[in-house]
Design an enzyme around this catalytic site. Structure first.
Site, short mmCIF file in Angstrom:
data_model
loop_
_atom_site.label_atom_id
_atom_site.label_comp_id
_atom_site.label_asym_id
_atom_site.label_seq_id
_atom_site.Cartn_x
_atom_site.Cartn_y
_atom_site.Cartn_z
N ARG A 135 5.02 1.46 30.37
CA ARG A 135 6.05 2.11 29.57
C ARG A 135 5.58 2.47 28.17
O ARG A 135 6.14 3.33 27.51
CB ARG A 135 7.29 1.21 29.45
CG ARG A 135 7.90 0.85 30.78
CD ARG A 135 8.92 -0.26 30.61
NE ARG A 135 8.21 -1.46 30.13
CZ ARG A 135 8.81 -2.52 29.62
NH1 ARG A 135 10.12 -2.56 29.51
NH2 ARG A 135 8.12 -3.57 29.23
N GLN A 177 10.92 -4.25 -0.56
CA GLN A 177 11.13 -2.82 -0.38
C GLN A 177 10.23 -2.33 0.75
O GLN A 177 9.11 -2.80 0.90
CB GLN A 177 10.75 -2.12 -1.69
CG GLN A 177 11.22 -0.72 -1.84
CD GLN A 177 11.05 -0.28 -3.29
OE1 GLN A 177 11.56 -0.89 -4.21
NE2 GLN A 177 10.33 0.79 -3.49
N ASN A 226 9.01 1.47 2.30
CA ASN A 226 9.04 2.91 2.05
C ASN A 226 8.29 3.66 3.15
O ASN A 226 7.33 3.15 3.72
CB ASN A 226 8.38 3.24 0.71
CG ASN A 226 9.15 2.66 -0.45
OD1 ASN A 226 10.36 2.79 -0.52
ND2 ASN A 226 8.46 2.00 -1.34
N ARG A 282 -2.70 11.27 -2.24
CA ARG A 282 -1.64 10.63 -3.01
C ARG A 282 -2.25 9.38 -3.65
O ARG A 282 -2.84 8.56 -2.98
CB ARG A 282 -0.46 10.26 -2.12
CG ARG A 282 0.23 11.46 -1.51
CD ARG A 282 1.40 11.00 -0.62
NE ARG A 282 1.99 12.09 0.11
CZ ARG A 282 3.08 12.75 -0.26
NH1 ARG A 282 3.69 12.42 -1.39
NH2 ARG A 282 3.56 13.72 0.48
N HIS A 315 -2.16 4.73 -7.40
CA HIS A 315 -0.99 4.15 -8.06
C HIS A 315 -1.07 2.63 -8.13
O HIS A 315 -1.65 2.00 -7.26
CB HIS A 315 0.29 4.55 -7.31
CG HIS A 315 0.44 6.02 -7.13
ND1 HIS A 315 0.97 6.57 -5.99
CD2 HIS A 315 0.12 7.06 -7.93
CE1 HIS A 315 0.98 7.88 -6.10
NE2 HIS A 315 0.47 8.21 -7.28
N LYS A 334 1.05 -4.94 -1.13
CA LYS A 334 1.44 -3.84 -0.25
C LYS A 334 0.81 -4.08 1.11
O LYS A 334 -0.35 -4.49 1.20
CB LYS A 334 0.92 -2.49 -0.76
CG LYS A 334 1.57 -1.94 -1.98
CD LYS A 334 0.97 -0.57 -2.29
CE LYS A 334 1.53 0.00 -3.58
NZ LYS A 334 0.92 1.29 -3.90
N HIS A 385 -3.85 1.95 -5.52
CA HIS A 385 -3.84 2.35 -4.11
C HIS A 385 -3.60 3.84 -3.98
O HIS A 385 -2.80 4.42 -4.72
CB HIS A 385 -2.74 1.59 -3.36
CG HIS A 385 -2.52 2.11 -1.98
ND1 HIS A 385 -1.45 2.92 -1.66
CD2 HIS A 385 -3.26 1.98 -0.86
CE1 HIS A 385 -1.54 3.24 -0.37
NE2 HIS A 385 -2.62 2.69 0.13
N TYR A 388 5.15 1.50 4.18
CA TYR A 388 4.65 0.52 3.23
C TYR A 388 5.67 -0.61 3.10
O TYR A 388 6.85 -0.33 2.87
CB TYR A 388 4.58 1.10 1.82
CG TYR A 388 3.65 2.23 1.53
CD1 TYR A 388 2.60 2.03 0.66
CD2 TYR A 388 3.86 3.50 2.06
CE1 TYR A 388 1.76 3.09 0.33
CE2 TYR A 388 3.02 4.54 1.74
CZ TYR A 388 1.97 4.32 0.88
OH TYR A 388 1.15 5.36 0.55
#
Length: 187
Positions: free
Chosen positions: A27, A50, A52, A63, A66, A76, A123, A136
């Site tokens: 499956r 959190q 995201n 990206r 940061h 993270k 990151h 994340y």
């Protein structure tokens, strides 16, 4: 579900690659994305404050890089659910023997790997395919006043992006190169 993570160390202390063990049948499969108990055993500190989602439509998109400044640093756990990325973490810990060194790892929907990034790291990532989808988990909520960033093309970081850097946000494109006086993040 008894699947656990297989843990691979990197040359930088605290940065870990987690390979999810998949339980599969005709499956499909199931794999554990996060287990606080297992991750605490290998260094995760704090709750999941959190979660995201990040979507990048075009290969080459970069990206980052940061980070959150102390005292708002965060762990993270980065996972790629669709497509492929090169995920990069740069050591910004003041006094670290690997200060400004980085580790780059490919994460993809196929390889079932995640990247565990502790406090004190910048990151970022580059989409290696179109239509990348990532998730994340963060140990602390985002704080705009603690936001920091580095230029992903800073020669001092020497990140070898596999594709031409494309689709930078104005914010990411605006980070100046590090000066020789940059000392990193205090603990």
């Amino acid at each position: 579900m008894t699947a656990r993570f297989d843990v691979e160390t990197t040359p930088i202390e605290g940065l870990l690659i987690l390979k999810r063990r998949r339980i599969a049948d005709e499956r499909g499969h199931i794999s554990r994305l996060f287990c606080g108990e297992e991750l605490a055993e290998i260094g995760w500190r704090g709750p999941v404050a959190q979660v995201n989602e990040s979507v990048s439509h075009f290969a080459g998109t970069v990206r980052g890089m940061h980070f959150q400044t102390p005292p708002f640093g965060e762990f993270k756990l980065v996972t790629c659910l669709a497509g492929r990325i090169l995920d990069v973490a740069v050591d910004l810990r003041h006094g670290s023997p690997t200060f400004l060194e980085h580790v780059a790892v490919e994460l993809s929907a196929d390889n079932a790997c995640s990247f565990l990034i502790p406090k004190g790291f910048a990151h970022g990532f580059q989409a290696l395919s179109d239509d990348v989808r990532m998730i994340y988990a963060h140990s602390a909520p985002y704080r705009a006043e603690a936001e920091g960033g580095l230029s992903p093309t800073d020669p001092r970081l020497a990140i070898a992006w596999p594709l031409p850097v494309a689709h930078l946000s104005p914010r990411d494109a605006g980070h100046p190169p590090l000066g020789t006086d940059y000392r990193g993040l205090a603990a």
